[in-house]
Design a protein around this motif. Structure first.
Motif, PDB file in Angstrom:
ATOM      1  N   TRP A  82      -7.819   0.020  -2.748  1.00  0.00           N
ATOM      2  CA  TRP A  82      -8.842  -0.675  -1.978  1.00  0.00           C
ATOM      3  C   TRP A  82      -8.725  -2.189  -2.052  1.00  0.00           C
ATOM      4  N   HIS A 109      -1.052   7.149  -5.749  1.00  0.00           N
ATOM      5  CA  HIS A 109      -1.362   8.081  -4.665  1.00  0.00           C
ATOM      6  C   HIS A 109      -0.136   8.886  -4.248  1.00  0.00           C
ATOM      7  N   ILE A 119       0.845  -1.201   0.000  1.00  0.00           N
ATOM      8  CA  ILE A 119       0.000   0.000   0.000  1.00  0.00           C
ATOM      9  C   ILE A 119       0.878   1.248   0.000  1.00  0.00           C
ATOM     10  N   VAL A 141      -6.357  -2.958   0.696  1.00  0.00           N
ATOM     11  CA  VAL A 141      -7.014  -2.701   1.976  1.00  0.00           C
ATOM     12  C   VAL A 141      -7.977  -3.844   2.304  1.00  0.00           C
ATOM     13  N   CYS A 143      -9.547   6.072   6.934  1.00  0.00           N
ATOM     14  CA  CYS A 143     -10.152   4.950   6.209  1.00  0.00           C
ATOM     15  C   CYS A 143      -9.600   3.623   6.717  1.00  0.00           C
ATOM     16  N   GLN A 146      -7.064   5.394  -2.181  1.00  0.00           N
ATOM     17  CA  GLN A 146      -6.667   4.191  -1.442  1.00  0.00           C
ATOM     18  C   GLN A 146      -6.615   3.004  -2.404  1.00  0.00           C
ATOM     19  N   THR A 150       1.008   4.196   5.788  1.00  0.00           N
ATOM     20  CA  THR A 150       0.945   5.654   5.752  1.00  0.00           C
ATOM     21  C   THR A 150       2.320   6.301   5.858  1.00  0.00           C
ATOM     22  N   TRP A 196      -6.839   9.411   4.673  1.00  0.00           N
ATOM     23  CA  TRP A 196      -6.228   8.123   4.318  1.00  0.00           C
ATOM     24  C   TRP A 196      -6.145   7.209   5.543  1.00  0.00           C
TER      25      TRP A 196
END
Length: 213
Positions: A125, A18, A12, A128, A45, A123, A157, A42
């Motif tokens: 997804w 992003h 991620i 995630v 979420c 994101q 992050t 971010w």
């Protein structure tokens, strides 16, 4: 669980789309504030997804071979296969001259709410969802389990946080270096997407098949 979350969190974090949009957002007027709104949305979420899973499972994994357990593994398997197929199709098409999406040119006038919205929309997804499916199977009975969830959120992050802090405390230097990083990211975007999708997808497929069998 821990190794799965580390791999998914890193995938991620390294996503080129992003990161490229975030660097451009930082370079706009009030860029640090917009970047902060992006990061908070971010991170929010990720926290909401994990909190929903924990509330749903009560912190206890479903019984092995039960319908919920099999469904979680099937979801991870499907996501992994989808990533591998996507990576292979993109690899076969090869790299093509890339034009920046039109919406990127409008970030100069973006509001804080728009920046936050981008933090949600951009994101990855699929990854995630893979992280959420992993948490479904986790037994959250110790501090270590929650530390693993914190590390997952931090890994996912960390790149954004590092760039935000750099732009906050070294704005002039950050503008030049992050701009160069964005140019490099855009020129290698296809290769990065293929590599990340393939590696993450193969891991999810292998781990899911092992647990199913």
């Amino acid at each position: 669980m821990v190794l799965d979350l580390v791999i998914i969190g890193l995938a991620i974090n390294l996503g080129p789309l992003h990161n490229s949009a975030f660097i451009l957002l930082l370079s706009t007027p009030r860029g640090v504030r917009k970047g902060l709104a992006f990061v908070l949305a971010w991170l929010g979420c990720l926290v909401l997804v994990l909190a929903a899973v924990i509330l749903l499972t009560g912190g206890k994994p479903p019984a092995p071979r039960s319908a919920p357990s099999t469904a979680a593994l099937a979801l991870k398997l499907a996501l992994g296969i989808g990533m591998v197929v996507y990576a292979e199709r993109k690899r076969r098409r090869g790299s093509r001259p890339r034009r920046s999406p039109k919406w990127l040119s409008r970030l100069d006038n973006a509001s804080l709410w728009t920046a936050a919205g981008l933090g949600v929309v951009l994101q990855p997804w699929g990854l995630v969802a893979a992280g959420a499916a992993t948490v479904v199977q986790a037994h959250l009975s110790s501090i270590g389990s929650y530390v693993a969830l914190f590390v997952f959120c931090l890994l996912a992050t960390s790149g954004l946080l590092a760039m935000l802090l750099y732009a906050t405390f070294r704005p002039v230097e950050a503008r030049a270096r992050l701009g160069a990083l964005r140019d490099w990211t855009e020129s290698h975007q296809d290769q990065a997407i293929v590599t990340l999708s393939l590696l993450a997808g193969l891991w999810l497929v292998a781990k899911s098949l092992y647990q199913l069998v």
